[in-house]
Enzyme design. Sequence first.
Site, PDB file in Angstrom:
ATOM      1  N   GLU A 241      -2.332   4.113  -2.373  1.00  0.00           N
ATOM      2  CA  GLU A 241      -2.561   2.747  -1.932  1.00  0.00           C
ATOM      3  C   GLU A 241      -1.765   2.504  -0.654  1.00  0.00           C
ATOM      4  OE1 GLU A 241      -1.014  -0.469  -4.412  1.00  0.00           O
ATOM      5  OE2 GLU A 241      -2.885  -1.539  -4.046  1.00  0.00           O
TER       6      GLU A 241
ATOM      7  N   GLY B 226       2.277  -6.304  -8.951  1.00  0.00           N
ATOM      8  CA  GLY B 226       2.948  -5.535  -7.909  1.00  0.00           C
ATOM      9  C   GLY B 226       2.526  -4.082  -7.967  1.00  0.00           C
ATOM     10  N   SER B 227       3.404  -3.210  -7.545  1.00  0.00           N
ATOM     11  CA  SER B 227       3.035  -1.802  -7.429  1.00  0.00           C
ATOM     12  C   SER B 227       2.987  -1.125  -8.794  1.00  0.00           C
ATOM     13  CB  SER B 227       4.039  -1.066  -6.543  1.00  0.00           C
ATOM     14  OG  SER B 227       5.254  -0.890  -7.246  1.00  0.00           O
TER      15      SER B 227
ATOM     16  N   LYS C 126       9.800 -15.419 -10.551  1.00  0.00           N
ATOM     17  CA  LYS C 126      10.557 -14.783  -9.466  1.00  0.00           C
ATOM     18  C   LYS C 126       9.582 -14.450  -8.344  1.00  0.00           C
ATOM     19  CE  LYS C 126      11.787 -11.172  -7.837  1.00  0.00           C
ATOM     20  NZ  LYS C 126      11.626 -10.676  -6.446  1.00  0.00           N
TER      21      LYS C 126
ATOM     22  N   CYS D  94      -4.399  -5.918  -3.577  1.00  0.00           N
ATOM     23  CA  CYS D  94      -4.411  -4.812  -4.538  1.00  0.00           C
ATOM     24  C   CYS D  94      -5.831  -4.332  -4.817  1.00  0.00           C
ATOM     25  CB  CYS D  94      -3.715  -5.218  -5.820  1.00  0.00           C
ATOM     26  SG  CYS D  94      -4.208  -6.833  -6.389  1.00  0.00           S
TER      27      CYS D  94
ATOM     28  N   GLU E  88      -0.482  -6.306 -13.515  1.00  0.00           N
ATOM     29  CA  GLU E  88      -1.571  -6.256 -12.534  1.00  0.00           C
ATOM     30  C   GLU E  88      -1.037  -5.442 -11.372  1.00  0.00           C
ATOM     31  OE1 GLU E  88      -3.588  -6.355  -9.768  1.00  0.00           O
ATOM     32  OE2 GLU E  88      -3.444  -8.500  -9.397  1.00  0.00           O
TER      33      GLU E  88
ATOM     34  N   GLY F  58       5.501  -1.281 -11.975  1.00  0.00           N
ATOM     35  CA  GLY F  58       4.868  -1.633 -13.252  1.00  0.00           C
ATOM     36  C   GLY F  58       5.218  -0.643 -14.351  1.00  0.00           C
TER      37      GLY F  58
END
Lengths: 476, 293
Positions: free
Chosen positions: A387, A234-235, A182, A290, A256, A239
């Site tokens: 972040e 992703g974030s 996706k 990231c 990750e 996650g």
Amino acid sequence: MSWEYAPAPESRETARLKSSYQMFVDGEFVDGNGGAFKSVNPATEEVLAEVAGADATDVDRAVCAARRAYERVWGPMPGRERAKYVFRIARLIQERARELAVLESLDNGKPIKESRDVDIPLAAAHFFYYAGWADKLEHAGFGSNPRPLGVAGQVIPWNFPLMMAAWKLAPALAAGNTCVLKPAETTPLTALVLAEICQQAGLPPGVVNVLPGGGDTGEAVVAHVDVDKVAFTGSTEVGKAIARQVAGTRKRLTLELGGKAANIVFDDAPIDQAVEGIVNGIYFNQGHVCCAGSRLLVQESIAGDVLSALKDRLQTLRLGDPLDKNTDVGAINSAEQLARIQELTAAGDAEGATRWSPSCQLPDRGYWFPPTLFTGVTQAHRIAREEIFGPVLSVLTFRTPDEAVAKANNTPYGLSAGVWTEKGSRILHVAQRLRAGVVWANTFNRFDPASPFGGYKESGFGREGGRHGLEAYLAH
Amino acid sequence: MRTDRRAERVDVRKTYKLYVGGAFPRSESGRSYPISTPRGRFLANAARGSRKDARDAVVAARKALAGWSGATAYNRGQVLYRVAEMLEGRRDQFVAEVVDSEGTTARRAESTVDAAIDRWVWYAGWTDKIAQVAGGTNPVAGPYFDFSIPEPTGVVAILAPQESSLLGLVSVVAPVIAGGNTSVVVASEDRPLPAISLAEVLATSDLPGGVVNLLTGATAEIAPWLASHMDIGGIDLCGASAGQRVELERLAAGTVKRVARAPESTPDWSADPGTGRLRRFLETKTVWHPIGI
């Protein structure tokens, strides 16, 4: 002497942009049931294409196709044959590299020199690297009988669209899994060209399925009962939600997630090189990285020199048309991301830090944010803790190596870190104490398919790249 | 036939307490619970650890982490081997305790204790080898020296198996500390006595205080505090009840803990352990440096 540059744009014709893109299920391009959505060029806000969106029924179809392909074709296939398909994909990416690079820059907003020199070559290299593992899995150190897991559901972000697809697909395919990928809602196009490449490679139907869509689509992939493995980049927030969602299932999980990396510059560092590393660390890819070096920790005695050299260097960065070969800083990927960067930098102002940006003209249309740094930042400031995922550097100082390490580790994240010093023993001392999955010493933001990448702490678990990256896709 | 009962010596029984930070405190809650053999014979009262005890144990484990993870792998190996030596010396005591706790025969208990001793030897030998097996240099396409090494996750919570009171316990604790982690262990709820005796062995094996912290009590009561604790990096759900596993895994997600799920069926603890548990709570750190003159 004037240093004006003439425009040097890549031709957008190279991208072979289509007005609409379908999803890729069971070896065919089909319309989805989730309703079409538009992918926008963030540099101009122009609509690039309509993209078929996948809903839960499409996810079900894709997972079933992947299961069939896993059981009948891909799982039983000898590794040496699987390898050749993956090698083919690598070659096809190389052959269509310029097309993919231009399309990536159009869809994502990143400068063409980054998509051309980093994203696309690394994506091809990743397939090339893992292809070679497909028939050598029993030598990978995960026991004498390593087996694939089955169907992998993979959800990837918008910052390195094709490269993230490669990081997910290549090890999964080499290990004998089939995939439902996706791509991110704002950057689905190169993943769909990759699907076309899978077709051109003659990859058996169902081995790779690509389902564009938003968060709901990703959630449906993660939630599907017949998915054996979930891989997410992703974030940290998402996650954690995914980790909760797979709790109590048999699904294996790798994550990750976010980061807030410290880039530590000691007083004996070569300043010009360090400044290049700082710039590359936080302004590469508009800071949509990231592992970006978003916190500069500079030794107090050289802070003035480093800052003035850094500001001089930032003044030379060229912001603008992502397709221009001379552009250093491209567009912010979406209005939503721009709003987040604006919110956090406003918090930086409000909390008392001092903002600085080089004088640069932002284009009238599109989503733009100038390279920015904040001085007078404390560890309590939001811009030092959260972040930002944008071209924003928070500058802090330290006096001793212990203080540098303590400040660097003072974060729930632990993805990456940088160390700049000419003293070898200090590099190893500091690298050993940094709680981060990747430590760049006298360099920053280097990636390679042979090199394991991934986080400590709330930056996630599991590794991508290298022999380690296979473990995420093997039962052993 | 004894004629003079007054002359018979009354044995001195042991008070079973917690093991936290190298000391043996009672539960701060003041609670205890009776421990019996599977057939119902009373053995002792064990401390019923509380949320506060769990937090104290995490503090102790965190405090011990820098020293233990920073010790040389050779040193850690020697300490773990020392544990095996100490255990061997108290073999008969552990055989008796396993018989009492698990209701097994003396012969089976002997082989269990032997296997537990051998397991310490197995992991003692791994401390200075795992980095070469799990790490290495990475041939990147550029002028960089790039290597990866395994490092401990940090403080790891372990819910010890409920059935296998000694061998199961050793099989989950030894690999975690062999890798340089420190631990907070919740012993088998109904069979905690061999665990506390093992703590005595650890305390006399040059294992620094706080590397293993052992709690007894109700697993279901203590586990959620560990699963959600922000200073714990990973959790082994081996001894969690089937009904609580999902809740614990969800709590662990709140801080992205590394979770070792409970095995679907009771493992054969006597089988070759491999390196799976050793790798479970290790992180991979990759370091890059340019090559040049």
